[in-house]
Design an enzyme around this catalytic site. Structure first.
Site: not given
Ligand SMILES: Cc1cc2nc3c(=O)[nH]c(=O)nc-3n(C[C@H](O)[C@H](O)[C@H](O)COP(=O)(O)OP(=O)(O)OC[C@H]3O[C@@H](n4cnc5c(N)ncnc54)[C@H](O)[C@@H]3O)c2cc1C
Length: 379
Positions: A363
Site C-alpha cells: 500500500e
Molecule cells: C505480500 C504483498 C502483498 C501485496 N498485496 C497487494 C495487493 O493486494 N494489491 C496490489 O495491487 N498490490 C499489492 N502488493 C504490491 C505492493 O503494493 C508493491 O510491492 C509496492 O507498491 C512496491 O512496489 P514494488 O514492489 O514494485 O517496488 P518498486 O516500486 O520497484 O520499488 C523498489 C524500491 O525502490 C523504492 N522506490 C521506488 N520509487 C521510488 C522513488 N520515486 N523515490 C524513492 N524510492 C523509490 C521503493 O520504495 C522500494 O524501496 C503486495 C506486495 C506484497 C509483497
C-alpha cells in the site's frame, strides 16, 4: 480534546481482543508455517461484523467509525497479522471503494455480499513492471459494444486466490497515461480469468498472495466503477484510507512485540536475576512503549480526521510510515530480548519480525509515503 474511547469502541476492542486470543492464537504458528489461509476465522470475523465495519448498514455493513476499525484491526493483528491483512483489504480497499465510487447496481450486487463477509474481495493494482509507479500498468480494457475486453497480468494480489470478486485497474486509453486508467469489478470464474500459484512469502504467510491472468475477459460495462479514466484517482483515494488499516496492523505487531518482551524478560533468569532487572533491557522496553504510544496517537488522529471528513491523506501516510517503522524496530528488539529462543520458530516472536516487514512495503512503501508527506507539506 478527549482521548477516551466511547462505550461502543471499548466493546469492539474487547470483542476483537477476546476473539483473537481465544480463537486465532492457538493455531497461529502452524498456519504461518503451513501457509494455511484462515478461512474459518474469516467466517467468524464476518459474524462479528469485522469484514464491513465502516460500510453503511444500508449496504450490509456496520456503519462504524474509522477509529473502531483501527482498534479492531490492531487487536486482530496483535495475534495474527495475516488475518489482519485479509480483514484490512476487504474493509478499506474493497468495501470502502465500492461504497464511495460504485453505482447502485454495483452496490446492490456486490457490496452487500462483501460487507457481510459472505464473499471476500481483492484489490488488484500492481503489475510486474508497475509497483510504486502504478500508472505504468499494461493491462488493457478495450471497449466493445456493451462490454470491455480485459487482457494482462497482475501480481502480488492479496486474497487473490480466496477472494470471490476482484477490484481491477486497467488502461482504457494508454496514451493518456494515468488519466487513461479505469476501475472494474470482476468475478472469479469468468472466461479467460485465471489465478496463479500462492507466493512463498517471508511473512503474513497465511494470507494468500498471487498473480492474476486476464485473457480477453469480457466485463459488462455495468461493472465499470466510476467513469472511464477515473481509475487512478479512485485507487489513490482508496489507498489513503487503506494506509490507516496497515498502520493499525503494524501497531498490533508492535504491541505484540512489547507484550512478549515484558513477559519473557520477567521470567528469564540470567546471572541469578530476571532479564527485566537489567537497565539495558528496561531501556529497550521503554523505547518500545514510548514509540507504540506515539504511533497509536498518529493512527487514531488520522482515523479521526477521516471521520470528520477533513483532509487526512498526509496523516494516513505519517501513521503508516511511523507505525511500520515502530513495528520493525519493536519486533527486532523483541527477538533480541528473547535471545536464541527468539530465533526459533516455536517462540512465535520471529514471526512478528517477518510480519512487520511487509507493512513498510505494501500500500505504498515508506519511501513513497515520504514523497506524499513531503508534497503535502511543501505545497
Ligand atoms: C505480500 C504483498 C502483498 C501485496 N498485496 C497487494 C495487493 O493486494 N494489491 C496490489 O495491487 N498490490 C499489492 N502488493 C504490491 C505492493 O503494493 C508493491 O510491492 C509496492 O507498491 C512496491 O512496489 P514494488 O514492489 O514494485 O517496488 P518498486 O516500486 O520497484 O520499488 C523498489 C524500491 O525502490 C523504492 N522506490 C521506488 N520509487 C521510488 C522513488 N520515486 N523515490 C524513492 N524510492 C523509490 C521503493 O520504495 C522500494 O524501496 C503486495 C506486495 C506484497 C509483497
Amino acid at each position: 480534546m478527549n482521548f477516551k474511547l466511547s462505550e461502543e469502541q471499548l466493546l469492539i476492542q474487547k470483542t476483537a481482543k477476546e476473539f483473537a486470543e481465544t480463537e486465532l492464537a492457538p493455531g497461529v504458528v502452524e498456519r504461518d508455517e503451513k501457509k494455511i489461509w484462515p478461512k474459518e476465522f474469516i467466517c467468524k470475523m464476518s459474524q462479528l461484523g469485522f469484514m464491513g465495519m465502516m460500510t453503511s448498514s444500508d449496504w450490509g455493513g456496520e456503519s462504524l467509525d474509522t477509529i473502531s476499525y483501527a482498534i479492531a484491526l490492531e487487536e486482530i493483528s496483535r495475534v495474527d497479522a495475516s488475518a489482519g491483512v485479509v480483514m484490512s483489504v476487504n474493509n478499506s480497499l474493497v468495501c470502502s471503494l465500492l461504497e464511495k465510487f460504485g453505482s447502485d447496481y454495483i452496490k446492490k450486487k456486490y457490496l452487500n455480499l462483501l460487507a457481510t463477509g459472505e464473499k471476500i474481495g481483492a484489490f488488484s493494482l500492481s503489475e510486474p513492471q508497475a509497483g510504486s509507479d502504478a500508472s505504468n500498468m499494461k493491462t488493457s480494457a478495450v471497449k466493445k459494444d456493451d462490454y470491455y475486453e480485459i487482457t494482462g497480468i497482475k501480481n502480488w494480489v492479496t486474497n487473490g486466490i480466496n477472494s470471490d470478486f476482484v477490484i481491477l485497474f486497467a488502461m482504457t486509453e494508454k496514451e493518456l497515461g494515468y488519466k487513461g486508467i479505469s476501475c472494474f469489478i470482476i468475478e472469479k470464474g469468468w472466461d479467460g480469468f485465471d489465478v496463479g500459484h500462492p507466493e512463498n512469502k517471508l511473512g503474513i504467510r497465511s494470507s494468500d498472495t498471487c498473480e492474476l491472468y486476464f485473457d480477453k475477459v469480457k466485463v459488462p460495462e455495468s461493472n465499470l466503477i466510476g467513469s472511464e479514466g477515473q481509475g487512478f484517482k479512485i485507487a489513490l483515494s482508496t489507498l489513503d484510507g487503506g494506509r490507516i488499516g496497515i498502520a493499525a496492523q503494524a501497531l498490533g505487531i508492535a504491541q505484540a512485540s512489547l507484550d512478549a518482551s515484558i513477559s519473557y524478560s520477567k521470567q528469564r533468569i540470567q546471572f541469578k536475576k530476571p532479564l527485566s532487572e537489567n537497565q539495558a533491557i528496561q531501556y529497550k522496553i521503554s523505547d518500545m512503549a514510548i514509540e507504540i504510544e506515539a504511533a497509536r496517537l498518529l493512527v487514531w488522529k488520522a482515523a479521526w480526521k477521516k471521520d470528520q471528513k477533513q483532509n487526512f491523506s498526509h496523516l494516513a501516510s505519517m501513521a503508516k510510515v511511523y507505525s511500520s517503522e515502530v513495528a520493525m524496530k519493536a519486533s527486532t528488539q523483541c527477538v533480541q530480548i528473547h535471545g536464541g529462543y527468539g530465533y526459533m520458530r516455536e517462540s512465535g516472536v520471529e514471526r512478528l519480525m517477518r510480519d512487520a516487514k511487509i507493512t513498510q512495503i505494501y500500500e505504498g512503501t515508506s519511501e513513497i509515503q515520504r514523497v506524499v508527506i513531503g508534497r503535502s507539506i511543501l505545497k
